[in-house]
Write an enzyme that holds these catalytic residues in place. Structure first.
Site, short mmCIF file in Angstrom:
data_model
loop_
_atom_site.label_atom_id
_atom_site.label_comp_id
_atom_site.label_asym_id
_atom_site.label_seq_id
_atom_site.Cartn_x
_atom_site.Cartn_y
_atom_site.Cartn_z
N GLY A 99 0.83 -1.22 0.14
CA GLY A 99 0.23 0.03 0.15
C GLY A 99 0.93 1.30 -0.02
O GLY A 99 2.05 1.17 0.30
N GLN A 101 2.22 5.11 -1.67
CA GLN A 101 2.53 5.91 -2.78
C GLN A 101 4.14 5.76 -3.19
O GLN A 101 4.64 4.82 -3.27
CB GLN A 101 2.37 7.29 -2.89
CG GLN A 101 0.68 7.58 -2.70
CD GLN A 101 0.04 8.98 -2.58
OE1 GLN A 101 0.57 9.62 -3.30
NE2 GLN A 101 -1.09 9.06 -1.74
N HIS A 105 14.29 4.43 -1.05
CA HIS A 105 15.19 3.55 -0.39
C HIS A 105 16.57 3.71 -0.52
O HIS A 105 16.76 3.93 -2.05
CB HIS A 105 14.63 2.26 -0.41
CG HIS A 105 13.29 1.69 0.16
ND1 HIS A 105 13.01 2.13 1.45
CD2 HIS A 105 12.39 1.01 -0.30
CE1 HIS A 105 11.93 1.70 1.75
NE2 HIS A 105 11.20 0.99 0.60
N ALA A 178 8.80 5.44 7.13
CA ALA A 178 7.61 5.18 6.38
C ALA A 178 7.12 3.70 6.78
O ALA A 178 7.94 2.86 7.10
CB ALA A 178 8.03 5.10 4.91
N CYS A 209 5.15 9.78 -0.33
CA CYS A 209 3.82 9.44 0.04
C CYS A 209 3.22 10.58 -0.49
O CYS A 209 1.78 10.59 0.21
CB CYS A 209 3.79 9.32 1.49
SG CYS A 209 4.84 8.21 2.15
#
EC number: 2.3.1.181
Length: 245
Positions: A99, A101, A105, A178, A209
């Site tokens: 889940g 947006q 990373h 996140a 996000c």
């Protein structure tokens, strides 16, 4: 080492009971912790998570908490909007079934992939997500950082009163962690990431996000000399407190 996992790594198993005793877990009743010593390519990690989740469902492997870093990259969750990918050529972009947006990373960020049997932990998805949030907050608290949840904003945030106020005149808030999970037949995949000492400019290539009014921060950006190993220790210490394992 399980097939599909990137080497080298350190692995240790943590034994515990089955929670409140109301359901039996698939698997062995243990939670394995694995820490990678080198960055793991994203596609390798996803394939390994799928394999491990299947083994947990089959009862042939224990639950797993997998701590790692990735090379610099962006992931696009199931709600990602193309307009939020500001610089599509900056780093590789990977669509993902978690889940959320767009997320960045990269090195200096502790990624925590969580493969847990949610069916054996009560079949309560809302509670599981709340536990993930509480786990991050408890971990940050080990470093005297107050992480907070905001309605309508995914992840964990810290208030920055020393910075100029936001557009609405309220104290500036920045994202430090996140959270994005996926359940497949009641076994979780993906998980969370905590910014320890990443290059924060790498977030400029996306709207993290989908939120434009707030920035990102890290433990080192907050002035704390924290290492990935320090965060790993705090994650281990707080896991039992939150998940009761």
């Amino acid at each position: 080492m399980e097939s599909g996992f990137f080497a080298p790594s350190r692995s240790v198993e943590h034994t515990g009971d089955a929670g409140n005793g109301t359901a039996q877990r698939r698997g062995t009743g243990m939670v394995e912790w694995r820490i990678e010593e080198a960055p793991v390519p994203y596609e390798v990690a996803v394939a390994a998570m799928e394999d491990r989740a299947a083994a947990i469902r089959a009862g042939t492997a224990p639950e797993l908490i997998w701590l790692l870093e990735h090379p610099p990259l962006y992931t696009a969750g199931t709600s990602a909007r193309s307009a939020d990918l500001v610089d599509p050529d900056r780093f590789p972009v990977f669509p993902t079934r978690r889940g959320g947006q767009y997320t960045y990373h990269g090195p200096g960020q502790r990624v925590v992939y969580v493969m847990l049997d949610v069916a054996g932990r009560g079949r309560d998805v809302r509670r599981f997500v709340a536990q993930m949030e509480a786990w991050v907050i408890a971990t940050l608290d080990r470093f005297n950082v107050k992480g907070e949840i905001r309605e309508g904003r995914v992840g964990v945030w810290v208030v920055r009163p020393e910075k100029a106020p936001g557009p609405d005149g309220a104290p500036r808030e920045e994202k430090i962690a996140a959270i994005g999970v996926r359940l497949k037949k009641w076994v979780s995949m993906h998980g969370l990431s905590i910014n320890v000492e990443p290059d924060l400019s790498h977030f400029d290539g996306i709207v993290p996000c989908g939120i434009t009014d707030h920035g990102v921060t890290s433990l080192v950006d907050l002035g704390l000399p924290v290492t990935l190993e320090d965060v790993d220790t705090a994650l281990r210490q707080t896991f039992d407190e939150v998940f009761g394992n």
